[in-house]
Design a protein around this motif. Sequence first.
Motif, PDB file in Angstrom:
ATOM      1  N   LEU A 116       0.841  -1.206   0.000  1.00 52.72           N
ATOM      2  CA  LEU A 116       0.000   0.000   0.000  1.00 52.72           C
ATOM      3  C   LEU A 116       0.874   1.253   0.000  1.00 52.72           C
ATOM      4  N   VAL A 117       1.877   1.260   0.874  1.00 52.17           N
ATOM      5  CA  VAL A 117       2.756   2.426   0.927  1.00 52.17           C
ATOM      6  C   VAL A 117       3.487   2.567  -0.406  1.00 52.17           C
ATOM      7  N   TYR A 118       3.963   1.451  -0.929  1.00 53.44           N
ATOM      8  CA  TYR A 118       4.699   1.481  -2.189  1.00 53.44           C
ATOM      9  C   TYR A 118       3.846   2.108  -3.281  1.00 53.44           C
ATOM     10  N   TYR A 119       2.608   1.672  -3.379  1.00 49.25           N
ATOM     11  CA  TYR A 119       1.774   2.194  -4.450  1.00 49.25           C
ATOM     12  C   TYR A 119       1.431   3.660  -4.235  1.00 49.25           C
ATOM     13  N   TYR A 120       0.956   3.994  -3.033  1.00 42.61           N
ATOM     14  CA  TYR A 120       0.459   5.353  -2.841  1.00 42.61           C
ATOM     15  C   TYR A 120       1.582   6.390  -2.799  1.00 42.61           C
ATOM     16  N   ALA A 121       2.804   5.957  -2.544  1.00 45.11           N
ATOM     17  CA  ALA A 121       3.869   6.943  -2.348  1.00 45.11           C
ATOM     18  C   ALA A 121       4.823   7.037  -3.533  1.00 45.11           C
ATOM     19  N   TRP A 122       4.379   6.623  -4.710  1.00 43.80           N
ATOM     20  CA  TRP A 122       5.285   6.622  -5.868  1.00 43.80           C
ATOM     21  C   TRP A 122       6.045   7.942  -6.035  1.00 43.80           C
ATOM     22  N   ASP A 123       5.338   9.050  -6.038  1.00 43.33           N
ATOM     23  CA  ASP A 123       6.035  10.309  -6.317  1.00 43.33           C
ATOM     24  C   ASP A 123       6.279  11.118  -5.060  1.00 43.33           C
ATOM     25  N   ARG A 124       6.145  10.468  -3.934  1.00 41.84           N
ATOM     26  CA  ARG A 124       6.235  11.232  -2.706  1.00 41.84           C
ATOM     27  C   ARG A 124       7.402  10.805  -1.842  1.00 41.84           C
ATOM     28  N   MET A 125       8.289   9.987  -2.390  1.00 44.07           N
ATOM     29  CA  MET A 125       9.424   9.514  -1.594  1.00 44.07           C
ATOM     30  C   MET A 125      10.656   9.565  -2.444  1.00 44.07           C
ATOM     31  N   GLU A 126      11.784   9.564  -1.755  1.00 41.90           N
ATOM     32  CA  GLU A 126      13.022   9.406  -2.515  1.00 41.90           C
ATOM     33  C   GLU A 126      13.055   8.006  -3.082  1.00 41.90           C
ATOM     34  N   THR A 127      13.681   7.876  -4.246  1.00 44.48           N
ATOM     35  CA  THR A 127      13.705   6.568  -4.882  1.00 44.48           C
ATOM     36  C   THR A 127      14.279   5.499  -3.964  1.00 44.48           C
ATOM     37  N   LEU A 128      15.305   5.878  -3.224  1.00 44.92           N
ATOM     38  CA  LEU A 128      15.962   4.886  -2.378  1.00 44.92           C
ATOM     39  C   LEU A 128      14.993   4.340  -1.332  1.00 44.92           C
ATOM     40  N   THR A 129      14.286   5.265  -0.684  1.00 38.93           N
ATOM     41  CA  THR A 129      13.325   4.838   0.337  1.00 38.93           C
ATOM     42  C   THR A 129      12.209   4.030  -0.309  1.00 38.93           C
ATOM     43  N   HIS A 130      11.729   4.519  -1.429  1.00 41.01           N
ATOM     44  CA  HIS A 130      10.643   3.835  -2.111  1.00 41.01           C
ATOM     45  C   HIS A 130      11.046   2.413  -2.472  1.00 41.01           C
ATOM     46  N   ARG A 131      12.274   2.292  -2.936  1.00 37.95           N
ATOM     47  CA  ARG A 131      12.729   0.944  -3.297  1.00 37.95           C
ATOM     48  C   ARG A 131      12.896   0.081  -2.058  1.00 37.95           C
ATOM     49  N   ALA A 132      13.306   0.707  -0.951  1.00 40.11           N
ATOM     50  CA  ALA A 132      13.412  -0.074   0.290  1.00 40.11           C
ATOM     51  C   ALA A 132      12.036  -0.628   0.665  1.00 40.11           C
TER      52      ALA A 132
ATOM     53  N   ALA B 356       4.944   6.593   5.547  1.00 37.93           N
ATOM     54  CA  ALA B 356       3.689   7.039   4.947  1.00 37.93           C
ATOM     55  C   ALA B 356       3.297   8.413   5.490  1.00 37.93           C
ATOM     56  N   ARG B 357       3.482   8.598   6.786  1.00 38.28           N
ATOM     57  CA  ARG B 357       3.155   9.893   7.390  1.00 38.28           C
ATOM     58  C   ARG B 357       3.990  10.995   6.776  1.00 38.28           C
ATOM     59  N   ARG B 358       5.263  10.643   6.561  1.00 41.44           N
ATOM     60  CA  ARG B 358       6.138  11.666   5.993  1.00 41.44           C
ATOM     61  C   ARG B 358       5.762  11.949   4.538  1.00 41.44           C
ATOM     62  N   ALA B 359       5.314  10.895   3.847  1.00 40.57           N
ATOM     63  CA  ALA B 359       4.943  11.092   2.444  1.00 40.57           C
ATOM     64  C   ALA B 359       3.644  11.872   2.308  1.00 40.57           C
ATOM     65  N   PHE B 360       2.776  11.730   3.310  1.00 41.27           N
ATOM     66  CA  PHE B 360       1.510  12.464   3.276  1.00 41.27           C
ATOM     67  C   PHE B 360       1.415  13.347   4.509  1.00 41.27           C
TER      68      PHE B 360
END
Lengths: 508, 389
Positions: A116-132, B356-360
Amino acid sequence: MNYPVWQVAFGSGWLIAVVATLHVFVSHFAIGGGLFLVLLEGSAHRHDDEALRAWLKRHSRFFLLLTLVFGALTGVGIWFTIGLISPEATGRLIRIFVWGWAIEWVFFLVEILAILVYYYAWDRMETLTHRAVGWTYFGAAWASLAVINGILAFQLSPGAWLQDRSLLSAFFNPTYFSSLAVRTLVCLALAGLYALASLAFTRNGLRPDLVKKSAVWVAAPVLLLPAAAWWYLRTVPALQKTALTEVFYLPHLARTVMVSVSLLFLLAAVAWFSRSKWILRPLSVLMLLLGFAALAFSEWTREDLRMPFLIAGDTYINQVPVARLAELRAKGILATSPWVSAAAVTPQNQRRVGEELFRLACSHCHTVRKGLIPLAPKMVAVDETFAANLALRTDQMRGRMPPFPGTAEEARAIAHYLRLSAMPVPQPGDGASVFRRRCGPCHTVSGAFRPLAKSLKGMAESELSDLVQNLDSMNDKMPPWTGTNAERGALCAWLAGQVKASPVGGAP
Amino acid sequence: MTPLFPADPLPIPAPVWLLKGLAWTTLLLHFLFMNVVLGGSLLSLVYCVKGKPRHLEAALGVARALPSVMAYTITFGVAPLLFLQVLYGPVFYTAAVLVAPFFLAIIPVLILAYYLMYLLSWRWDKLGGARPVLFAAVFALLGYVGFTYANLFTLVCDPERFKPLYLAAPSGAHLNTAEVTLLPRLLHVLFGAVAVAGLFVALQGIRKLPRDPEQGRWQYRSGATWFCGATVIAMLVGVWWLFALPPEQRGLFLGGSLLGTLAFGVGVAAALAALVHVWLGINSNRPGWMLWTGVGALAVTVLCMLLMRDVLRDAALAPYWRTADLKVEPQWGAILLFLLLFVGGLGFCFWLLRLARRAFPPPDLPPLGSGGYRFILPKGPGSDGAKGP
């Protein structure tokens, strides 16, 4: 016989097969697909490839919808289904492995939050964190496979657990590692298959480099699959492996799997070269279908290897624990099961009780008239005594059936009920038909299953006739001859000819 | 006669208290999430029918959250079912066979409901007039699931009827609609769900306060009002339920069983506490705080209800099946591994939630504190802030 048996139209076997195959096809993708996403996301990051990222994002939406909803719920569905159809075995598995399931559940918890986090946060995280996050998802998903695989493999090869009852032996059983290898390769190949389809049906232009990558995701694991399958078959216990020769369709099934897998490899190569969506669309659908077929047939083969057990050596498919068989055969089902309407067979209740007994002992694999392996037409083709004798000797017949878990009267009640459930039709009297009815359930002339040609070679028709008349005195596993003299004559004449003509029998 | 549920020679691999404890914990979470999806779909349906922009805004908030809450409803539903099967296996499986087609239909029904939720969540703008229809469909589908479970679990408590039911129709087409407690039970759960959903809407309102005080305030009031109304009705229905129970079972909560009586007393008290807190919160200068204590009290209530359910079941099953009689051989190694992984898993979950909190991030306006007062208090005569839902 501790549980009531749920009566399902057309047999309960198909229900499990449908739910399980659908689930397997999606849940393995849920694992391989996760790895595919993170690895390609890394590549997009390294090459600063915005288009790839955009596609991955869309692909992950499809991934989420398919795995989180359909995959997860069909998994629960399997569990509901086996609980309904095989409560005895399910209960035993849960008592042995509840902590395995509990651990799988922990992975599941992490897996869901991660995707869920992976999908919803595509453009909202650094790539490194997202990949983690993506790696967390994949790790948890694969770990849950590694757990559930232990339980599935245990059913086929409980190995040392049968003696030592230790959880470690149960979990790390003889087919654990080999089937984990097979399943992991399947996960990877499925990721490639779904990716190809997703690429082919995307609205944007086709990216040949991605098509190539996905084709490799299919081809590479598929190339390794035969080796893994060979390893797997080597680890299957010898007793279970006899199914490969005994069940006539299993070799065909296995061949179909091999052909589909080889075709998949070839088609992956074709996909590698395709430049047009109009080729890739039908191609990817065809490949998905082939993959589905290969998976369905190999799961079917695995189930058949396990017959007549649900837990090999421990619980039969008709919910009889091996440890209770002797008791049931001595006392009978009626005296030990609460789920019947009478405590003993009487001439008045024979039909009703026969129906109840059939349901408890045979309906896991048979139906009465329509559906999976209907029995009434076979029973009505012979006399009642012979039919009852067959029912009593299920473990001697073709079909890898469990031993009859009751008394002779109970077997007769089943035969009585079944014979009343079909219209009697005149049976052909030629020798071949008589053989099929009266010897065929347990013998072939010169086939793989208990062939007769060798021991009958050189016998005259009259000798054969004597032999047939006295079958039950030859060994107690065979029922006495209860057919007519005309049938016997036709049978012996035909048999003598067949034996002479067969390669073993004909030689002097 | 042969016993209905012969003892299984295989031991269970954990002490009963541990299995029960885990079952209760996970079931508590399951009920809370379940109430949000079940009650949330109904409440959003009402909002959509009312149709003013603020109603739609509130419904949208619920719609956005539904699929993820659903994921956790399912996850936390699976776990107690697993532990239940260890503790009550034979009784549960047998009852399930009796309602088999309805029970199995839960799966496709849930899949459909789940996809409809994603449709609502992801295609909100394009749906227009279809929204109330979709919410109604989701509610009906989830209602089916609740209805079936209520049938199954009331049947579980009545093994006397298993054999005749089975022999009458082995295809399992039975529901337990003859059960007199079924209706109050369902209504109690339904109003409870609406109450929890109201709380959920109110919580979302609090979160919106800094960015959109008007909407946030309205949503708080509306959600809290729904919570209070539905809770009062649920309590009345609860009394009905209590009196629908056979006297010996009712007695369990009125002194007959220590755990039962305690759970009943504490449960009612906590429900009242939740009611008062949320109600006072409407005009409080610290609505967020009041609301969260309300949520805490509510969780205590749900936990108590769940314990009462357990006491009831054990009492009803006593002649047939007693968890105390189970042969126990704990697999301590596996239990330890599970606990370690569980803690590790929770660690991962916290990490993910923090990400997630940080992202949103919530909009960075001055923290609520006493500022909330300004937003929450009705602005005096003529303001629209005082209107209920």
